[in-house]
Write a protein that holds these residues in place. Structure first.
Motif, PDB file in Angstrom:
ATOM      1  N   SER A 193      50.230  26.055  47.558  1.00  0.00           N
ATOM      2  CA  SER A 193      49.235  26.646  48.443  1.00  0.00           C
ATOM      3  C   SER A 193      48.269  25.564  48.887  1.00  0.00           C
ATOM      4  O   SER A 193      48.389  24.399  48.500  1.00  0.00           O
ATOM      5  N   GLU A 194      47.306  25.952  49.698  1.00  0.00           N
ATOM      6  CA  GLU A 194      46.275  24.993  50.102  1.00  0.00           C
ATOM      7  C   GLU A 194      45.494  24.501  48.890  1.00  0.00           C
ATOM      8  O   GLU A 194      45.099  23.331  48.819  1.00  0.00           O
ATOM      9  N   ASP A 195      45.268  25.405  47.939  1.00  0.00           N
ATOM     10  CA  ASP A 195      44.583  24.997  46.710  1.00  0.00           C
ATOM     11  C   ASP A 195      45.411  23.965  45.951  1.00  0.00           C
ATOM     12  O   ASP A 195      44.863  22.997  45.403  1.00  0.00           O
ATOM     13  N   THR A 196      46.735  24.174  45.923  1.00  0.00           N
ATOM     14  CA  THR A 196      47.612  23.219  45.246  1.00  0.00           C
ATOM     15  C   THR A 196      47.459  21.834  45.860  1.00  0.00           C
ATOM     16  O   THR A 196      47.258  20.838  45.156  1.00  0.00           O
ATOM     17  N   LEU A 197      47.567  21.779  47.180  1.00  0.00           N
ATOM     18  CA  LEU A 197      47.505  20.493  47.874  1.00  0.00           C
ATOM     19  C   LEU A 197      46.148  19.836  47.693  1.00  0.00           C
ATOM     20  O   LEU A 197      46.044  18.609  47.577  1.00  0.00           O
ATOM     21  N   GLN A 198      45.098  20.654  47.653  1.00  0.00           N
ATOM     22  CA  GLN A 198      43.750  20.113  47.466  1.00  0.00           C
ATOM     23  C   GLN A 198      43.602  19.475  46.081  1.00  0.00           C
ATOM     24  O   GLN A 198      43.068  18.367  45.946  1.00  0.00           O
ATOM     25  N   VAL A 199      44.086  20.164  45.061  1.00  0.00           N
ATOM     26  CA  VAL A 199      43.997  19.636  43.702  1.00  0.00           C
ATOM     27  C   VAL A 199      44.881  18.402  43.549  1.00  0.00           C
ATOM     28  O   VAL A 199      44.491  17.408  42.927  1.00  0.00           O
ATOM     29  N   VAL A 200      46.079  18.450  44.131  1.00  0.00           N
ATOM     30  CA  VAL A 200      46.987  17.297  44.052  1.00  0.00           C
ATOM     31  C   VAL A 200      46.362  16.076  44.722  1.00  0.00           C
ATOM     32  O   VAL A 200      46.453  14.953  44.205  1.00  0.00           O
ATOM     33  N   GLU A 201      45.714  16.295  45.869  1.00  0.00           N
ATOM     34  CA  GLU A 201      45.072  15.172  46.552  1.00  0.00           C
ATOM     35  C   GLU A 201      43.940  14.598  45.708  1.00  0.00           C
ATOM     36  O   GLU A 201      43.726  13.381  45.683  1.00  0.00           O
ATOM     37  N   PHE A 202      43.241  15.469  44.993  1.00  0.00           N
ATOM     38  CA  PHE A 202      42.182  14.985  44.112  1.00  0.00           C
ATOM     39  C   PHE A 202      42.762  14.182  42.958  1.00  0.00           C
ATOM     40  O   PHE A 202      42.215  13.145  42.580  1.00  0.00           O
ATOM     41  N   ILE A 203      43.882  14.661  42.403  1.00  0.00           N
ATOM     42  CA  ILE A 203      44.538  13.912  41.325  1.00  0.00           C
ATOM     43  C   ILE A 203      45.029  12.573  41.842  1.00  0.00           C
ATOM     44  O   ILE A 203      44.984  11.560  41.141  1.00  0.00           O
ATOM     45  N   ARG A 204      45.477  12.542  43.097  1.00  0.00           N
ATOM     46  CA  ARG A 204      45.973  11.304  43.685  1.00  0.00           C
ATOM     47  C   ARG A 204      44.850  10.293  43.893  1.00  0.00           C
ATOM     48  O   ARG A 204      45.029   9.093  43.697  1.00  0.00           O
ATOM     49  N   ASN A 205      43.677  10.773  44.280  1.00  0.00           N
ATOM     50  CA  ASN A 205      42.558   9.877  44.603  1.00  0.00           C
ATOM     51  C   ASN A 205      41.271  10.313  43.908  1.00  0.00           C
ATOM     52  O   ASN A 205      40.321  10.746  44.561  1.00  0.00           O
ATOM     53  N   PRO A 206      41.199  10.222  42.593  1.00  0.00           N
ATOM     54  CA  PRO A 206      39.960  10.588  41.899  1.00  0.00           C
ATOM     55  C   PRO A 206      38.902   9.506  42.107  1.00  0.00           C
ATOM     56  O   PRO A 206      39.229   8.357  42.419  1.00  0.00           O
ATOM     57  N   PRO A 207      37.633   9.860  41.918  1.00  0.00           N
ATOM     58  CA  PRO A 207      36.558   8.874  42.109  1.00  0.00           C
ATOM     59  C   PRO A 207      36.440   7.933  40.917  1.00  0.00           C
ATOM     60  O   PRO A 207      35.610   8.115  40.028  1.00  0.00           O
ATOM     61  N   LEU A 208      37.278   6.922  40.895  1.00  0.00           N
ATOM     62  CA  LEU A 208      37.290   5.950  39.810  1.00  0.00           C
ATOM     63  C   LEU A 208      36.597   4.663  40.230  1.00  0.00           C
ATOM     64  O   LEU A 208      36.461   4.385  41.430  1.00  0.00           O
ATOM     65  N   PRO A 209      36.172   3.843  39.264  1.00  0.00           N
ATOM     66  CA  PRO A 209      35.633   2.518  39.593  1.00  0.00           C
ATOM     67  C   PRO A 209      36.657   1.702  40.368  1.00  0.00           C
ATOM     68  O   PRO A 209      37.871   1.849  40.179  1.00  0.00           O
TER      69      PRO A 209
END
Length: 326
Positions: free
Chosen positions: A238-254
């Motif tokens: 779903s859209e929620d799935t893609l949103q969470v996956v994108e966050f996992i792909r690009n988390p706010p790391l140093p």
């Protein structure tokens, strides 16, 4: 002092100086790594004292499969993969999206998950039960409703057996596959047919304190359970799935951590079954490239940080103190 003696003394001093510099570098890298995972500014995991304390043994010894797997750097890939697997199930996805701080404090949520895994693997049984109580209290607040892949609306609680089971097998399969793909220590097989079967069987005790009553006990049972959920049409994109996956792909790391994380993410992706990659909207990079690169960078990280593990050292010291190890 002769010339040879002087040169030998000089070589010793240079070697000692180099070792001191290397040790200082290892300590610095180790502290930064622990700080990133634990969220503690001093790089000291807040659960270290919990693991070292106690007057009883835990569920596992250093020769047991879960200890070996979870002490290895393959868990860095396994953790990412587990989050992707959890995102496939709309129940666990909705719980994460609506009841966690993964967007506002992703490292804090990561630290909480690492705490449960670490205490359960290396802590005393008393510590494990206390940690399970903490998690169970958090679960009481996680309720709602989700839509399955078949379009059915289902009310849920985090303590529901089917959701606990999916989270369990998503973690368990991910850590096992990541270890097989990217780590190098063999998994002890004990009295089981294989190391994988031993890991699945031994790690089953981890979820009993969380209220999960029936779990797979072999690798084949685990794989079949995952595919049963898939064929039942419960998984969804779903859209929620893609949103969470994108966050996992690009988390706010140093900044310095991002290139390594990107490699570990791609390693997690290539280790997924093709049908799950498709559901998640992910494409795999060339396996012939990603696998050796990942194995190489994990070995380098292990060497750069050094062999010391405060968590394992604390657990082993407790085990020796209570007579569980000699």
């Amino acid at each position: 002092m002769g010339v040879d003696a002087f040169e030998n003394a000089t070589d010793v001093l240079v070697t000692q100086n180099t070792l001191r510099k290397n040790n200082a570098l290892q300590e610095s890298l180790s502290k930064r790594f622990r700080r990133l995972l634990s969220g503690d500014p001093d790089g000291v995991p807040p659960w270290l004292e919990v693991i070292a304390a106690g007057d009883d043994a835990g569920f596992f010894l250093p020769t047991d499969a879960p200890w070996v797997v979870h002490a290895d750097f393959g868990t860095l890939v396994g953790g990412i993969r587990a989050l992707l697997m959890q995102a496939l199930h709309p129940g666990s996805l909705t719980g994460v999206k609506n009841h966690s701080r993964y967007e506002s404090d992703p490292l804090g949520r990561l630290a909480g998950t690492i705490r449960w895994l670490t205490v359960t693997t290396f802590g005393s049984k008393t510590a494990v039960m206390n940690e399970a109580s903490r998690v169970n209290r958090l679960h009481t607040r996680v309720t709602g409703e989700y839509t399955t892949g078949a379009g059915e609306r289902i009310p849920y609680k985090a303590a529901d057996q089917d959701l606990l089971l999916w989270v369990h097998i998503a973690f368990m399969e991910s850590f096992l596959v990541a270890h097989e793909e990217f780590a190098w220590r063999p998994i002890p097989k004990g009295s089981a047919s294989t190391g994988a079967d031993n890991y699945v069987s031994q790690w089953s005790v981890s979820v009993a304190p969380l209220g999960l009553e029936k779990v797979p006990m072999t690798r084949a049972e685990m794989d079949q359970t995952i595919m049963d959920v898939y064929h039942a049409g419960l998984l969804i994109r779903s859209e929620d799935t893609l949103q969470v996956v994108e966050f996992i792909r690009n988390p706010p790391l140093p900044g310095l951590a991002k290139p390594i994380y990107n490699l570990l993410f791609n390693a997690a992706v290539i280790s997924l079954k093709p049908q799950f990659r498709e559901l998640l909207g992910l494409k795999a990079k060339p396996r012939w490239l990603i696998r050796p690169l990942t194995r190489g960078i994990l070995r380098f990280m292990r060497t750069a940080i050094g062999p010391e593990s405060p968590i394992e050292d604390g657990a082993i010291a407790r085990l020796r103190r209570v007579g569980a190890l000699t």
